[in-house]
Write a protein that holds these residues in place. Sequence first.
Motif, PDB file in Angstrom:
ATOM      1  N   THR A  74      13.988  20.154  -7.720  1.00 52.64           N
ATOM      2  CA  THR A  74      13.557  18.941  -7.019  1.00 52.64           C
ATOM      3  C   THR A  74      12.175  19.133  -6.416  1.00 52.64           C
ATOM      4  O   THR A  74      11.359  18.210  -6.422  1.00 52.64           O
ATOM      5  CB  THR A  74      14.560  18.543  -5.925  1.00 52.64           C
ATOM      6  N   GLU A  75      11.910  20.335  -5.918  1.00 51.98           N
ATOM      7  CA  GLU A  75      10.579  20.612  -5.376  1.00 51.98           C
ATOM      8  C   GLU A  75       9.521  20.553  -6.481  1.00 51.98           C
ATOM      9  O   GLU A  75       8.434  19.997  -6.286  1.00 51.98           O
ATOM     10  CB  GLU A  75      10.569  21.999  -4.731  1.00 51.98           C
ATOM     11  N   LEU A  76       9.830  21.093  -7.645  1.00 51.76           N
ATOM     12  CA  LEU A  76       8.882  21.069  -8.758  1.00 51.76           C
ATOM     13  C   LEU A  76       8.657  19.652  -9.278  1.00 51.76           C
ATOM     14  O   LEU A  76       7.532  19.268  -9.608  1.00 51.76           O
ATOM     15  CB  LEU A  76       9.374  21.962  -9.899  1.00 51.76           C
ATOM     16  N   VAL A  78       8.997  16.833  -7.628  1.00 50.90           N
ATOM     17  CA  VAL A  78       8.355  15.975  -6.638  1.00 50.90           C
ATOM     18  C   VAL A  78       6.864  16.279  -6.519  1.00 50.90           C
ATOM     19  O   VAL A  78       6.061  15.398  -6.221  1.00 50.90           O
ATOM     20  CB  VAL A  78       9.071  16.137  -5.271  1.00 50.90           C
ATOM     21  N   SER A  79       6.484  17.519  -6.811  1.00 53.98           N
ATOM     22  CA  SER A  79       5.086  17.908  -6.635  1.00 53.98           C
ATOM     23  C   SER A  79       4.175  17.126  -7.582  1.00 53.98           C
ATOM     24  O   SER A  79       4.578  16.717  -8.666  1.00 53.98           O
ATOM     25  CB  SER A  79       4.917  19.405  -6.880  1.00 53.98           C
ATOM     26  N   ASP A  80       2.941  16.906  -7.142  1.00 56.99           N
ATOM     27  CA  ASP A  80       1.950  16.216  -7.956  1.00 56.99           C
ATOM     28  C   ASP A  80       1.142  17.249  -8.718  1.00 56.99           C
ATOM     29  O   ASP A  80       0.347  17.995  -8.145  1.00 56.99           O
ATOM     30  CB  ASP A  80       1.006  15.387  -7.063  1.00 56.99           C
ATOM     31  N   ASP A  81       1.362  17.265 -10.025  1.00 57.25           N
ATOM     32  CA  ASP A  81       0.653  18.229 -10.869  1.00 57.25           C
ATOM     33  C   ASP A  81       0.126  17.478 -12.082  1.00 57.25           C
ATOM     34  O   ASP A  81       0.883  16.845 -12.803  1.00 57.25           O
ATOM     35  CB  ASP A  81       1.595  19.348 -11.311  1.00 57.25           C
ATOM     36  N   ASP A  82      -1.178  17.551 -12.280  1.00 58.25           N
ATOM     37  CA  ASP A  82      -1.781  16.855 -13.409  1.00 58.25           C
ATOM     38  C   ASP A  82      -1.770  17.685 -14.682  1.00 58.25           C
ATOM     39  O   ASP A  82      -1.959  17.154 -15.772  1.00 58.25           O
ATOM     40  CB  ASP A  82      -3.230  16.473 -13.078  1.00 58.25           C
ATOM     41  N   SER A  83      -1.566  18.986 -14.573  1.00 60.02           N
ATOM     42  CA  SER A  83      -1.591  19.837 -15.764  1.00 60.02           C
ATOM     43  C   SER A  83      -0.241  19.889 -16.471  1.00 60.02           C
ATOM     44  O   SER A  83      -0.175  20.248 -17.628  1.00 60.02           O
ATOM     45  CB  SER A  83      -2.023  21.254 -15.391  1.00 60.02           C
ATOM     46  N   GLY A  84       0.852  19.585 -15.785  1.00 56.49           N
ATOM     47  CA  GLY A  84       2.184  19.616 -16.384  1.00 56.49           C
ATOM     48  C   GLY A  84       2.837  20.986 -16.322  1.00 56.49           C
ATOM     49  O   GLY A  84       3.926  21.184 -16.864  1.00 56.49           O
ATOM     50  N   GLU A  85       2.178  21.922 -15.688  1.00 54.37           N
ATOM     51  CA  GLU A  85       2.714  23.288 -15.622  1.00 54.37           C
ATOM     52  C   GLU A  85       4.017  23.333 -14.820  1.00 54.37           C
ATOM     53  O   GLU A  85       4.926  24.093 -15.164  1.00 54.37           O
ATOM     54  CB  GLU A  85       1.668  24.215 -14.998  1.00 54.37           C
ATOM     55  N   THR A  86       4.128  22.550 -13.766  1.00 47.78           N
ATOM     56  CA  THR A  86       5.363  22.559 -12.972  1.00 47.78           C
ATOM     57  C   THR A  86       6.535  22.017 -13.771  1.00 47.78           C
ATOM     58  O   THR A  86       7.659  22.485 -13.619  1.00 47.78           O
ATOM     59  CB  THR A  86       5.204  21.736 -11.689  1.00 47.78           C
ATOM     60  N   PHE A  87       6.285  21.041 -14.631  1.00 44.78           N
ATOM     61  CA  PHE A  87       7.369  20.486 -15.441  1.00 44.78           C
ATOM     62  C   PHE A  87       7.813  21.482 -16.506  1.00 44.78           C
ATOM     63  O   PHE A  87       8.999  21.594 -16.806  1.00 44.78           O
ATOM     64  CB  PHE A  87       6.947  19.167 -16.067  1.00 44.78           C
ATOM     65  N   ARG A  88       6.869  22.227 -17.060  1.00 47.02           N
ATOM     66  CA  ARG A  88       7.236  23.289 -18.009  1.00 47.02           C
ATOM     67  C   ARG A  88       8.048  24.367 -17.308  1.00 47.02           C
ATOM     68  O   ARG A  88       9.021  24.887 -17.861  1.00 47.02           O
ATOM     69  CB  ARG A  88       5.977  23.905 -18.625  1.00 47.02           C
ATOM     70  N   GLU A  89       7.651  24.712 -16.107  1.00 44.79           N
ATOM     71  CA  GLU A  89       8.386  25.702 -15.324  1.00 44.79           C
ATOM     72  C   GLU A  89       9.800  25.206 -15.010  1.00 44.79           C
ATOM     73  O   GLU A  89      10.768  25.974 -15.079  1.00 44.79           O
ATOM     74  CB  GLU A  89       7.649  26.025 -14.023  1.00 44.79           C
ATOM     75  N   ALA A  90       9.934  23.926 -14.681  1.00 48.67           N
ATOM     76  CA  ALA A  90      11.256  23.347 -14.412  1.00 48.67           C
ATOM     77  C   ALA A  90      12.137  23.422 -15.657  1.00 48.67           C
ATOM     78  O   ALA A  90      13.314  23.791 -15.574  1.00 48.67           O
ATOM     79  CB  ALA A  90      11.117  21.899 -13.952  1.00 48.67           C
ATOM     80  N   LEU A  91      11.576  23.105 -16.809  1.00 49.14           N
ATOM     81  CA  LEU A  91      12.337  23.182 -18.051  1.00 49.14           C
ATOM     82  C   LEU A  91      12.740  24.626 -18.364  1.00 49.14           C
ATOM     83  O   LEU A  91      13.865  24.871 -18.825  1.00 49.14           O
ATOM     84  CB  LEU A  91      11.527  22.596 -19.212  1.00 49.14           C
ATOM     85  N   ASN A  92      11.864  25.566 -18.093  1.00 49.82           N
ATOM     86  CA  ASN A  92      12.192  26.977 -18.310  1.00 49.82           C
ATOM     87  C   ASN A  92      13.302  27.443 -17.372  1.00 49.82           C
ATOM     88  O   ASN A  92      14.194  28.196 -17.784  1.00 49.82           O
ATOM     89  CB  ASN A  92      10.954  27.857 -18.121  1.00 49.82           C
ATOM     90  N   GLN A  93      13.256  27.002 -16.116  1.00 47.31           N
ATOM     91  CA  GLN A  93      14.290  27.369 -15.149  1.00 47.31           C
ATOM     92  C   GLN A  93      15.653  26.835 -15.577  1.00 47.31           C
ATOM     93  O   GLN A  93      16.673  27.533 -15.469  1.00 47.31           O
ATOM     94  CB  GLN A  93      13.937  26.825 -13.757  1.00 47.31           C
ATOM     95  N   ILE A  94      15.679  25.588 -16.065  1.00 51.02           N
ATOM     96  CA  ILE A  94      16.936  24.989 -16.516  1.00 51.02           C
ATOM     97  C   ILE A  94      17.498  25.769 -17.694  1.00 51.02           C
ATOM     98  O   ILE A  94      18.690  26.088 -17.738  1.00 51.02           O
ATOM     99  CB  ILE A  94      16.731  23.506 -16.887  1.00 51.02           C
ATOM    100  N   GLU A  95      16.662  26.076 -18.649  1.00 47.82           N
ATOM    101  CA  GLU A  95      17.119  26.802 -19.833  1.00 47.82           C
ATOM    102  C   GLU A  95      17.590  28.209 -19.475  1.00 47.82           C
ATOM    103  O   GLU A  95      18.600  28.691 -19.990  1.00 47.82           O
ATOM    104  CB  GLU A  95      16.002  26.870 -20.873  1.00 47.82           C
ATOM    105  N   ARG A  96      16.913  28.875 -18.567  1.00 47.72           N
ATOM    106  CA  ARG A  96      17.310  30.213 -18.126  1.00 47.72           C
ATOM    107  C   ARG A  96      18.682  30.172 -17.457  1.00 47.72           C
ATOM    108  O   ARG A  96      19.534  31.035 -17.697  1.00 47.72           O
ATOM    109  CB  ARG A  96      16.265  30.774 -17.172  1.00 47.72           C
ATOM    110  N   PHE A  97      18.905  29.157 -16.607  1.00 46.99           N
ATOM    111  CA  PHE A  97      20.197  29.020 -15.934  1.00 46.99           C
ATOM    112  C   PHE A  97      21.307  28.769 -16.949  1.00 46.99           C
ATOM    113  O   PHE A  97      22.378  29.377 -16.869  1.00 46.99           O
ATOM    114  CB  PHE A  97      20.142  27.881 -14.910  1.00 46.99           C
ATOM    115  N   ARG A  98      21.063  27.890 -17.903  1.00 41.11           N
ATOM    116  CA  ARG A  98      22.084  27.595 -18.915  1.00 41.11           C
ATOM    117  C   ARG A  98      22.447  28.829 -19.727  1.00 41.11           C
ATOM    118  O   ARG A  98      23.612  29.065 -20.030  1.00 41.11           O
ATOM    119  CB  ARG A  98      21.600  26.484 -19.839  1.00 41.11           C
ATOM    120  N   MET A  99      21.459  29.618 -20.090  1.00 36.99           N
ATOM    121  CA  MET A  99      21.732  30.826 -20.871  1.00 36.99           C
ATOM    122  C   MET A  99      22.506  31.855 -20.035  1.00 36.99           C
ATOM    123  O   MET A  99      23.402  32.528 -20.548  1.00 36.99           O
ATOM    124  CB  MET A  99      20.430  31.439 -21.390  1.00 36.99           C
TER     125      MET A  99
END
Length: 149
Positions: A74-76, A78-99
Motif C-alpha cells: 500500500t505504501e508503494l 500510494v507513492s508518486d513515482d514517475d519512473s514506475g520503479e515502485t510498481f515493479r518492486e510491488a510486483l516483485n514483492q507479490i511474486e516473492r510472497f506467492r513463491m
Amino acid sequence: MYVVGNLKYKNKNKLIDKDELREITGFSVPSRSKKFHVCNQSIKNIIIVNKKFAYPFVIKKVNSIYNKLISILTELLVSDDDSGETFREALNQIERFRMEIKNKYRKYLKQKELEVMSKQLSTLQKEAKRRLIDIENSYLISMKNNKGK
C-alpha cells in the motif's frame, strides 16, 4: 534428537539415528536464540510433522509476513513515482510472497485462507500492473511528441 508423540517410530521418547532424522519432513519451529531449553537440555531444532500441530505456528508466521507485505504494497502503490520503479518492486514483492507460500507453507494452510490471500494480492497486482502500463504509455507518448519537434 528425541521424537515425542510420533507413532511412526517404535522407540518413542528415545534417541534415534541421525539418518532417520534426515528423512523427516515437517515444519521447523524457529527460535530467536537458536536453541530451546527443555528439561535442562538444549535443543537446537524442533520439527513438527503433524499438520494439525504445525498449523498455529504456520498461520502466525504467514499472517505476520502477509501483513508486512500488505503495508509495504500500500505504501508503494500510494507513492508518486514517475519512473514506475515502485510498481515493479510491488510486483516483485507479490511474486516473492506467492513463491514462498507455495514452496514452504502451502501444505500446512487451509484452502480458504490461501484463496483470501490470493484474491487480495491479485487485486493489488492488477492495480500495480495498470499503473505501470499507464506510466509506460505516458512515457511513450511523451517520447513520440518530443521527436516531432
